[in-house]
Design a protein around this motif. Structure first.
Motif, PDB file in Angstrom:
ATOM      1  N   SER A   2       1.306  -1.015   0.072  1.00  0.00           N
ATOM      2  CA  SER A   2       0.111   0.280  -0.316  1.00  0.00           C
ATOM      3  C   SER A   2       0.890   1.285  -0.013  1.00  0.00           C
ATOM      4  CB  SER A   2      -0.917   0.779   1.248  1.00  0.00           C
ATOM      5  OG  SER A   2      -2.395  -0.717   0.859  1.00  0.00           O
ATOM      6  N   GLY A   3       0.574   1.937  -0.763  1.00  0.00           N
ATOM      7  CA  GLY A   3       0.894   3.342  -0.907  1.00  0.00           C
ATOM      8  C   GLY A   3       0.319   4.511   0.927  1.00  0.00           C
ATOM      9  N   LEU A   4       1.766   5.208   0.649  1.00  0.00           N
ATOM     10  CA  LEU A   4       1.040   6.192   1.849  1.00  0.00           C
ATOM     11  C   LEU A   4       1.249   7.032   1.764  1.00  0.00           C
ATOM     12  CD1 LEU A   4       2.683   4.327   4.667  1.00  0.00           C
ATOM     13  CD2 LEU A   4       0.744   4.601   4.623  1.00  0.00           C
ATOM     14  N   LEU A   5      -0.093   8.743   1.734  1.00  0.00           N
ATOM     15  CA  LEU A   5       0.137   9.648   1.355  1.00  0.00           C
ATOM     16  C   LEU A   5      -0.822  10.967   2.730  1.00  0.00           C
ATOM     17  CD1 LEU A   5       0.341  12.164  -0.572  1.00  0.00           C
ATOM     18  CD2 LEU A   5      -2.230  11.598  -1.220  1.00  0.00           C
ATOM     19  N   LEU A   6      -0.149  11.928   2.830  1.00  0.00           N
ATOM     20  CA  LEU A   6       0.006  12.177   3.838  1.00  0.00           C
ATOM     21  C   LEU A   6      -0.189  13.917   3.626  1.00  0.00           C
ATOM     22  CD1 LEU A   6       0.334  12.817   7.223  1.00  0.00           C
ATOM     23  CD2 LEU A   6       2.195  12.826   7.611  1.00  0.00           C
ATOM     24  N   ILE A   7      -1.589  14.190   3.862  1.00  0.00           N
ATOM     25  CA  ILE A   7      -2.209  15.192   4.099  1.00  0.00           C
ATOM     26  C   ILE A   7      -2.276  16.387   4.473  1.00  0.00           C
ATOM     27  CG2 ILE A   7      -3.064  16.905   2.133  1.00  0.00           C
ATOM     28  CD1 ILE A   7      -4.164  14.179   0.907  1.00  0.00           C
ATOM     29  N   ALA A   8      -1.158  17.170   5.371  1.00  0.00           N
ATOM     30  CA  ALA A   8      -1.760  17.792   6.281  1.00  0.00           C
ATOM     31  C   ALA A   8      -1.665  19.376   6.592  1.00  0.00           C
ATOM     32  CB  ALA A   8      -1.097  17.121   7.417  1.00  0.00           C
ATOM     33  N   HIS A   9      -2.153  20.524   7.614  1.00  0.00           N
ATOM     34  CA  HIS A   9      -1.658  22.048   7.080  1.00  0.00           C
ATOM     35  C   HIS A   9      -0.118  21.792   6.775  1.00  0.00           C
ATOM     36  CE1 HIS A   9      -5.973  21.438   8.090  1.00  0.00           C
ATOM     37  NE2 HIS A   9      -5.974  22.956   8.170  1.00  0.00           N
ATOM     38  N   ALA A  10       0.347  22.463   6.285  1.00  0.00           N
ATOM     39  CA  ALA A  10       2.261  23.622   6.436  1.00  0.00           C
ATOM     40  C   ALA A  10       2.533  23.659   7.606  1.00  0.00           C
ATOM     41  CB  ALA A  10       1.843  23.972   5.424  1.00  0.00           C
ATOM     42  N   PRO A  11       3.581  23.073   8.219  1.00  0.00           N
ATOM     43  CA  PRO A  11       4.161  22.058   7.792  1.00  0.00           C
ATOM     44  C   PRO A  11       4.474  20.480   8.536  1.00  0.00           C
ATOM     45  CG  PRO A  11       5.193  23.468   9.612  1.00  0.00           C
ATOM     46  CD  PRO A  11       4.065  23.669   9.230  1.00  0.00           C
ATOM     47  N   VAL A  33       4.046  13.352   0.929  1.00  0.00           N
ATOM     48  CA  VAL A  33       3.554  13.695   2.242  1.00  0.00           C
ATOM     49  C   VAL A  33       3.335  15.097   0.683  1.00  0.00           C
ATOM     50  CG1 VAL A  33       4.614  13.831   4.090  1.00  0.00           C
ATOM     51  CG2 VAL A  33       5.518  15.115   2.249  1.00  0.00           C
ATOM     52  N   LEU A  34       1.504  16.140   1.731  1.00  0.00           N
ATOM     53  CA  LEU A  34       1.550  17.165   0.401  1.00  0.00           C
ATOM     54  C   LEU A  34       0.991  17.887   1.940  1.00  0.00           C
ATOM     55  CD1 LEU A  34       0.314  19.147  -1.278  1.00  0.00           C
ATOM     56  CD2 LEU A  34      -1.804  17.708  -1.019  1.00  0.00           C
ATOM     57  N   ASP A  35       2.660  19.118   2.031  1.00  0.00           N
ATOM     58  CA  ASP A  35       1.713  20.252   2.686  1.00  0.00           C
ATOM     59  C   ASP A  35       1.085  21.010   1.863  1.00  0.00           C
ATOM     60  OD1 ASP A  35       3.787  19.926   5.070  1.00  0.00           O
ATOM     61  OD2 ASP A  35       4.845  20.207   3.754  1.00  0.00           O
ATOM     62  N   VAL A  36      -0.382  21.521   2.853  1.00  0.00           N
ATOM     63  CA  VAL A  36      -1.445  22.279   3.320  1.00  0.00           C
ATOM     64  C   VAL A  36      -1.532  23.433   3.355  1.00  0.00           C
ATOM     65  CG1 VAL A  36      -4.422  22.875   2.544  1.00  0.00           C
ATOM     66  CG2 VAL A  36      -3.018  20.164   2.787  1.00  0.00           C
ATOM     67  N   THR A  37      -1.403  24.981   2.588  1.00  0.00           N
ATOM     68  CA  THR A  37      -1.230  25.810   2.462  1.00  0.00           C
ATOM     69  C   THR A  37      -2.104  26.532   2.813  1.00  0.00           C
ATOM     70  OG1 THR A  37      -0.617  26.896   0.525  1.00  0.00           O
ATOM     71  CG2 THR A  37       1.050  25.992   1.496  1.00  0.00           C
ATOM     72  N   PRO A  38      -2.846  28.114   3.939  1.00  0.00           N
ATOM     73  CA  PRO A  38      -3.596  28.591   3.919  1.00  0.00           C
ATOM     74  C   PRO A  38      -4.259  28.993   2.897  1.00  0.00           C
ATOM     75  CG  PRO A  38      -2.149  29.651   4.470  1.00  0.00           C
ATOM     76  CD  PRO A  38      -1.457  28.275   4.142  1.00  0.00           C
ATOM     77  N   GLU A  39      -3.863  28.691   1.379  1.00  0.00           N
ATOM     78  CA  GLU A  39      -4.583  30.289   0.424  1.00  0.00           C
ATOM     79  C   GLU A  39      -4.849  28.745  -0.652  1.00  0.00           C
ATOM     80  OE1 GLU A  39      -0.361  29.265  -0.687  1.00  0.00           O
ATOM     81  OE2 GLU A  39      -1.197  30.118   0.932  1.00  0.00           O
TER      82      GLU A  39
END
Length: 142
Positions: A2-11, A33-39
């Motif tokens: 299985s692949g693992l993807l982590l999506i969360a508020h930066a950083p 990983v994917l850091d989610v920025t406010p915009e």
């Protein structure tokens, strides 16, 4: 696997990957990983997440997010498919991440249970050892 993807508020996503690389350097490369920025909109996060999933090339994915109801989780829920190849867990913590890395070779349905168990068992009230769950070791890596 299985692949693992982590999506969360930066950083947070990047920071958790650093923790994973420190502890399990041989397993951490499977974590994207994917850091989610406010915009970033939910749509933008979803687009980036889909591109990361496609690039990783796994048949199944466990997506870990930080907070249920927030943009990272809302975008992750859009990744769900009817076949159950993508699963989402909100409320990521370090024990959940480590457990996910240790058991990523399992089918995603089993990995979800391992990850959620690891996350829950990682929550221990200080000064209340009677509430602590016994440690469960990770399997040896190959």
């Amino acid at each position: 696997m299985s692949g693992l993807l982590l999506i969360a508020h930066a950083p947070l996503a990047t920071a958790l990957k650093a923790v994973a690389e420190h502890t399990f350097p041989n397993c951490a490369p499977q974590l994207t990983v994917l850091d989610v920025t406010p915009e970033m909109s939910v749509e933008a996060v979803e687009r980036e997440a889909r591109a990361l999933l496609a690039a990783a090339g796994h048949a199944e994915f466990l997506v870990l997010t930080d907070v249920f109801g927030a943009t990272p989780c809302n975008a992750a829920q859009r990744l769900l498919d009817d076949a159950g190849h993508v699963r989402v867990i909100a409320g990521v913590n370090v024990p959940m991440l480590w457990r996910s890395l240790c058991y990523a070779a399992e089918p995603v349905a089993q990995l979800v249970q391992r990850a959620s168990d690891g996350g829950a068992r990682g929550i221990v009230l200080g000064g209340a050892p009677e509430l602590a769950a016994p440690a469960i070791p990770c399997p040896p890596t190959t």
